[in-house]
Design a protein around this motif. Structure first.
Motif, PDB file in Angstrom:
ATOM      1  N   ASN A  71     -16.403   8.287  -8.866  1.00  0.00           N
ATOM      2  CA  ASN A  71     -16.788   8.086  -7.452  1.00  0.00           C
ATOM      3  C   ASN A  71     -17.745   6.918  -7.318  1.00  0.00           C
ATOM      4  O   ASN A  71     -17.635   6.082  -6.397  1.00  0.00           O
ATOM      5  CB  ASN A  71     -17.417   9.346  -6.886  1.00  0.00           C
ATOM      6  CG  ASN A  71     -16.391  10.440  -6.658  1.00  0.00           C
ATOM      7  OD1 ASN A  71     -15.223  10.150  -6.408  1.00  0.00           O
ATOM      8  ND2 ASN A  71     -16.796  11.698  -6.764  1.00  0.00           N
ATOM      9  N   ASN A  72     -18.733   6.858  -8.266  1.00  0.00           N
ATOM     10  CA  ASN A  72     -19.663   5.722  -8.226  1.00  0.00           C
ATOM     11  C   ASN A  72     -18.911   4.416  -8.433  1.00  0.00           C
ATOM     12  O   ASN A  72     -19.174   3.406  -7.752  1.00  0.00           O
ATOM     13  CB  ASN A  72     -20.740   5.906  -9.307  1.00  0.00           C
ATOM     14  CG  ASN A  72     -21.651   7.102  -9.006  1.00  0.00           C
ATOM     15  OD1 ASN A  72     -21.859   7.446  -7.843  1.00  0.00           O
ATOM     16  ND2 ASN A  72     -22.196   7.718 -10.048  1.00  0.00           N
ATOM     17  N   GLU A  75     -17.091   3.579  -5.256  1.00  0.00           N
ATOM     18  CA  GLU A  75     -17.972   3.027  -4.237  1.00  0.00           C
ATOM     19  C   GLU A  75     -18.320   1.582  -4.556  1.00  0.00           C
ATOM     20  O   GLU A  75     -18.364   0.716  -3.664  1.00  0.00           O
ATOM     21  CB  GLU A  75     -19.246   3.886  -4.147  1.00  0.00           C
ATOM     22  CG  GLU A  75     -18.988   5.275  -3.548  1.00  0.00           C
ATOM     23  CD  GLU A  75     -20.250   6.129  -3.538  1.00  0.00           C
ATOM     24  OE1 GLU A  75     -21.284   5.643  -4.052  1.00  0.00           O
ATOM     25  OE2 GLU A  75     -20.181   7.257  -3.015  1.00  0.00           O
TER      26      GLU A  75
END
Length: 318
Positions: A71-72, A75
């Motif tokens: 997810n990081n 992003e």
């Protein structure tokens, strides 16, 4: 977002550990002869379940850590994508501005090139005109040299005439030339007016000839109608005389019939021995009375013949 992660985790563990647990359980077959007591089996199963649960928790924690890293990373990629799009927009704007500048520069260069060509053409044209002017100047100079003899002649004319300057002689000459031109123009206009008058006269004569021809045709047509009408008058006069003669004969016949009817009516009146009140001029009424009298006589005669026939028949019977 959390629900989707839990569903992903559930699917992941089912896929990763479902088959492994089945294989692990298959390694420890249980036979009826060697099977321990149920309490021991329950403890073993709980121990195995605890081990499996611990392994699943460890795998779950590792997957969660991996998902957070993903997810990081996602992003970061999104932020870099936004930066990249902004950079692309700026680059496209830069390219577009450069294209516009390049197009303007090309247009300016083309315009300057065309302007240069036009200036070159104008310069060449000016050179040609200059050469033509020089040639004309030379021709005029040559003519001036040729006509210088006329200047000398005019000076002599001034000396022997009432004119004081050559300019007056030339002015007089121009006046005479103008008068001659006006006279020629007047004569030409007079000739044109004469020609126009001739054309109008010919057109007028042609129109009048057409009118005379039309009047002659109309006169001939009226003469034919007059002759036809006169022949019809003769025919109708003969018919009128015939009608008058016929009418006189019929009038005479009608008078004779009326007199005969009156005589016959008077005879009937005497036979009936009674006065019938019928006017003398009412021939129709008189004919009706005569017809009635004849009908009565016919009826009486028929009755008499009938009685005679009856009498003859009776006498023949006796």
């Amino acid at each position: 977002m959390g629900t989707m992660e839990e569903e992903d985790l559930r699917e992941y563990f089912c896929m990763q550990y479902g088959q492994k647990l089945l294989k692990l359980l298959m390694k420890f077959p249980v036979s009826e002869e060697q099977s321990p007591s149920p309490s021991i089996r329950l403890l073993e199963k709980k121990k195995e379940a605890k081990l499996v649960h611990q392994a699943m928790e460890a795998q779950k924690e590792a997957f969660k850590t991996r998902m957070e890293a993903l997810n990081n990373r996602w992003e970061e990629l999104g932020a870099k994508e936004v930066q990249l799009k902004a950079y692309i927009r700026k680059f496209e704007q830069f390219i577009q501005e450069n294209d516009q500048k390049r197009i303007r520069a090309l247009k300016k260069a083309n315009k300057e090139r065309e302007l240069k060509k036009q200036r070159v053409k104008e310069l060449a044209k000016a050179k040609l005109e200059m050469a033509a002017l020089k040639q004309q100047h030379q021709q005029l100079y040559n003519k001036l040299q040729q006509y210088s003899i006329f200047n000398k002649y005019l000076e002599k004319v001034v000396e022997i005439s009432e004119f004081e300057e050559i300019r007056e002689v030339i002015g007089r000459y121009k006046t005479l030339v103008g008068m001659h031109r006006d006279l020629v123009q007047s004569a030409q206009e007079g000739l044109e007016m004469i020609e126009q008058a001739k054309v109008r006269l010919a057109r007028y004569k042609e129109e009048k000839d057409d009118e005379i021809l039309q009047h002659n045709n109309e006169l001939a047509r009226l003469q034919m109608r007059f002759d036809h009408a006169r022949s019809e008058v003769i025919v109708w006069e003969s018919r009128w005389a015939h009608i008058q003669n016929t009418a006189a004969k019929k009038t005479l016949m009608l008078g004779t019939i009326k007199m005969a009817t009156l005589n016959l009516f008077q005879s009937v009146n005497k036979q009936m021995k009674e006065a019938l009140l019928v006017p003398i001029e009412d021939t129709h009424k008189q004919l009706d009375m005569i017809q009635q009298f004849i009908q009565d006589l016919s009826d009486i005669w028929a009755e008499v013949k009938k009685k005679e026939a009856q009498n003859r028949s009776q006498m023949s019977m006796h």
